[in-house]
Design an enzyme around this catalytic site. Structure first.
Site, PDB file in Angstrom:
ATOM      1  N   THR A 152       0.836  -1.200   0.000  1.00 20.70           N
ATOM      2  CA  THR A 152       0.000   0.000   0.000  1.00 20.70           C
ATOM      3  C   THR A 152       0.869   1.247   0.000  1.00 20.70           C
ATOM      4  O   THR A 152       1.995   1.229   0.518  1.00 20.70           O
ATOM      5  CB  THR A 152      -0.913   0.026   1.245  1.00 20.70           C
ATOM      6  OG1 THR A 152      -1.583   1.291   1.319  1.00 20.70           O
ATOM      7  CG2 THR A 152      -0.110  -0.160   2.531  1.00 20.70           C
ATOM      8  N   ASP A 153       0.332   2.328  -0.538  1.00 25.06           N
ATOM      9  CA  ASP A 153       1.059   3.598  -0.489  1.00 25.06           C
ATOM     10  C   ASP A 153       1.078   4.188   0.921  1.00 25.06           C
ATOM     11  O   ASP A 153       1.852   5.111   1.210  1.00 25.06           O
ATOM     12  CB  ASP A 153       0.454   4.612  -1.469  1.00 25.06           C
ATOM     13  CG  ASP A 153      -0.994   4.978  -1.170  1.00 25.06           C
ATOM     14  OD1 ASP A 153      -1.612   4.352  -0.277  1.00 25.06           O
ATOM     15  OD2 ASP A 153      -1.525   5.891  -1.840  1.00 25.06           O
ATOM     16  N   GLU A 154       0.268   3.651   1.830  1.00 25.00           N
ATOM     17  CA  GLU A 154       0.214   4.199   3.185  1.00 25.00           C
ATOM     18  C   GLU A 154       1.492   3.942   3.978  1.00 25.00           C
ATOM     19  O   GLU A 154       1.705   4.563   5.018  1.00 25.00           O
ATOM     20  CB  GLU A 154      -1.002   3.650   3.926  1.00 25.00           C
ATOM     21  CG  GLU A 154      -2.322   4.100   3.318  1.00 25.00           C
ATOM     22  CD  GLU A 154      -3.522   3.769   4.177  1.00 25.00           C
ATOM     23  OE1 GLU A 154      -3.387   3.788   5.419  1.00 25.00           O
ATOM     24  OE2 GLU A 154      -4.592   3.507   3.611  1.00 25.00           O
TER      25      GLU A 154
ATOM     26  N   TYR B  71      -2.286  -0.492  10.770  1.00 25.04           N
ATOM     27  CA  TYR B  71      -2.389  -1.145   9.465  1.00 25.04           C
ATOM     28  C   TYR B  71      -1.154  -0.855   8.613  1.00 25.04           C
ATOM     29  O   TYR B  71      -0.503  -1.772   8.093  1.00 25.04           O
ATOM     30  CB  TYR B  71      -3.643  -0.684   8.731  1.00 25.04           C
ATOM     31  CG  TYR B  71      -3.581  -0.926   7.239  1.00 25.04           C
ATOM     32  CD1 TYR B  71      -3.529  -2.213   6.725  1.00 25.04           C
ATOM     33  CD2 TYR B  71      -3.550   0.150   6.341  1.00 25.04           C
ATOM     34  CE1 TYR B  71      -3.455  -2.439   5.356  1.00 25.04           C
ATOM     35  CE2 TYR B  71      -3.475  -0.071   4.975  1.00 25.04           C
ATOM     36  CZ  TYR B  71      -3.427  -1.363   4.488  1.00 25.04           C
ATOM     37  OH  TYR B  71      -3.334  -1.579   3.136  1.00 25.04           O
TER      38      TYR B  71
ATOM     39  N   LYS C 183       1.914  -3.401   7.187  1.00 27.03           N
ATOM     40  CA  LYS C 183       2.265  -3.587   5.777  1.00 27.03           C
ATOM     41  C   LYS C 183       3.722  -3.219   5.528  1.00 27.03           C
ATOM     42  O   LYS C 183       4.401  -3.862   4.715  1.00 27.03           O
ATOM     43  CB  LYS C 183       1.334  -2.752   4.891  1.00 27.03           C
ATOM     44  CG  LYS C 183      -0.119  -3.201   4.920  1.00 27.03           C
ATOM     45  CD  LYS C 183      -0.297  -4.625   4.410  1.00 27.03           C
ATOM     46  CE  LYS C 183      -0.186  -4.697   2.889  1.00 27.03           C
ATOM     47  NZ  LYS C 183      -0.529  -6.062   2.381  1.00 27.03           N
TER      48      LYS C 183
END
Length: 344
Positions: free
Chosen positions: A123-125, A147, A151
C-alpha cells in the site's frame, strides 16, 4: 502454468482471479482464503464453475495449509491482508498476525516450493502522509497507523527474503482501490450503500482529507504487468492520476445516486488520520501501464453495481450495524468491539 492468489475471495484478490482467468484461460488458479468477514465466495462464483480453479480454505499463517496451496505453483500474487485502518486502531493484533506473520509464512513456503515469482500487494500508506508532492519507491517509510505499520513490516520481510535467499519477489504499492464488490466498510462503498438506503453518510472531520482513487480493474492490469515484467527485488508504486478530498468524493456519489448533500453528516475525526498520500509511479508506467478508467466513469460503474446487487451488500451492512463497529446509525461514533477483527 499454475498461479496461487492469496485472499482470492477478498475485493482485490477476486478481481485478480477473474482478470487472470480472462487473460490466461489455460492456467490453473489456486485461491487460498480463510473466508472471514470481508471475504465472499460469491465474488468468484463465475470462475469457480470453470475447470482449472481450486479454492483452498486455509489461513495464510498456517504453514501446512500454505504449503498445500502453493505446491506446484509457479506464481504467487499475495493479496491476503487485514486492510481496514479503523479496525487496526481498535485492535492491531490481527494485523500483525495476518499481514506480518502471514507474509513470512507464505515467503518461507514459497521458497521451499521453488516458486518463480511472488508479487506482494502492499500500500502507499507505508510512506506516511504528505502535504504536497509525490514520493518514489526510494522514499523512507513512515507508517502512522497499525495497518500501515504492519504492511511496512511485511514489505521488509518480502525484500529480506529476496536479499537473503534469492526469492524472486516484487512489491506493488498501490493507492486506494475502489470498484464493484468492495466490502461496505470502506469509504466509497460506504457512501454508496448509505446513499442508496437514504441514510446519513458519516464523514470524518471536515472531509478535507485527500485520497487518490484507482479503479480496481486498472489495478489488476498493473499487477498483471508486474507479474510478467517486474524486476525481482524491486518496488513499484501504482498511482491513479485522480486525487480528491473525501467531501468531493462523497458528493460525487450522492450526485450519481440522485441524493442531496443533506445526507452528509460530519463526525469526529479518527485518531492519527493521515491527511493525504502521494506516489510517483513512472517506474511502472515505463513498463507500459497507465490507468484507463476515468474516475467519474469508474464511480458510475461502481454505483450501478451496488444498485443491482443489494442482495449481496444489505446483509453485510446489517452485520456491521449489529457489530457496532461503524457509526452507521448516529453522528457519534460508538465503541467498537475488539474481538471481531479477523483475517481476510
Amino acid at each position: 502454468m499454475r498461479i496461487l492468489v492469496t485472499g482470492g475471495c477478498g475485493f482485490i484478490g477476486s478481481h485478480v482471479i477473474r482478470r487472470w482467468r480472462a487473460t490466461h484461460p489455460g492456467d490453473e488458479i489456486v485461491n487460498l482464503d480463510v473466508l472471514t468477514y470481508a471475504a465472499s465466495t460469491a465474488r468468484v462464483e463465475d470462475v469457480a464453475r470453470l475447470t482449472g480453479y481450486r479454492l483452498v480454505r486455509g489461513d495464510v499463517t498456517d504453514p501446512r495449509q500454505v504449503a498445500m496451496a502453493v505446491a506446484g505453483c509457479q506464481v504467487v500474487v499475495h493479496c491476503a491482508a487485514e486492510t481496514h485502518v479503523d479496525r487496526s486502531i481498535t485492535n492491531a493484533a490481527p494485523f500483525v498476525r495476518t499481514n506480518v506473520e502471514g507474509t513470512r509464512v507464505l515467503l518461507e513456503e514459497a521458497r521451499r516450493a521453488g516458486v518463480e515469482r511472488i508479487l506482494h500487494v502492499s500500500t502507499d500508506e507505508v510512506y506516511g502522509p504528505m502535504l504536497s508532492g509525490e514520493v518514489n519507491e526510494t522514499a523512507r517509510l513512515a507508517p502512522r497507523s497499525p495497518y500501515a505499520a504492519s504492511k511496512a513490516a511485511a514489505d521488509g520481510f518480502v525484500l529480506a527474503y529476496h536479499h537473503s535467499y534469492g526469492v524472486p519477489v516484487v512489491v506493488a504499492r498501490p493507492t486506494n482501490a475502489y470498484g464493484p464488490g468492495q466490502f461496505p466498510e470502506k469509504f466509497i462503498p460506504l457512501c454508496i450503500t448509505r446513499a442508496l438506503e437514504q441514510q446519513p453518510i458519516p464523514l470524518y472531520g471536515d472531509g478535507s482529507q485527500r485520497r487518490s482513487w484507482l479503479f480496481v480493474e486498472d489495478l489488476c492490469r498493473a499487477l498483471e504487468v508486474l507479474v510478467s515484467c517486474g524486476e525481482p527485488g524491486e518496488i513499484y508504486n501504482i498511482g491513479s492520476g485522480h486525487e480528491a478530498a473525501n467531501l468531493q468524493t462523497a458528493t460525487a456519489v450522492l450526485q450519481l445516486v440522485g441524493c442531496g448533500s443533506g445526507l452528509l453528516q460530519h463526525v469526529p475525526d479518527r485518531p492519527g488520520h493521515d491527511w493525504r498520500y502521494g506516489v510517483e509511479d513512472s517506474k511502472l508506467r515505463a513498463l507500459g501501464w497507465a490507468p484507463a478508467t476515468e474516475f467519474r466513469e469508474g464511480l458510475a460503474r461502481t454505483v450501478t453495481w451496488y444498485r443491482h446487487h443489494a442482495d449481496w451488500w444489505l446483509p453485510l451492512v446489517a452485520g456491521l450495524r449489529e457489530e457496532s463497529y461503524h457509526w452507521l446509525d448516529s453522528a457519534e461514533p460508538r465503541a467498537a468491539r475488539t474481538d471481531t477483527a479477523r483475517a481476510d
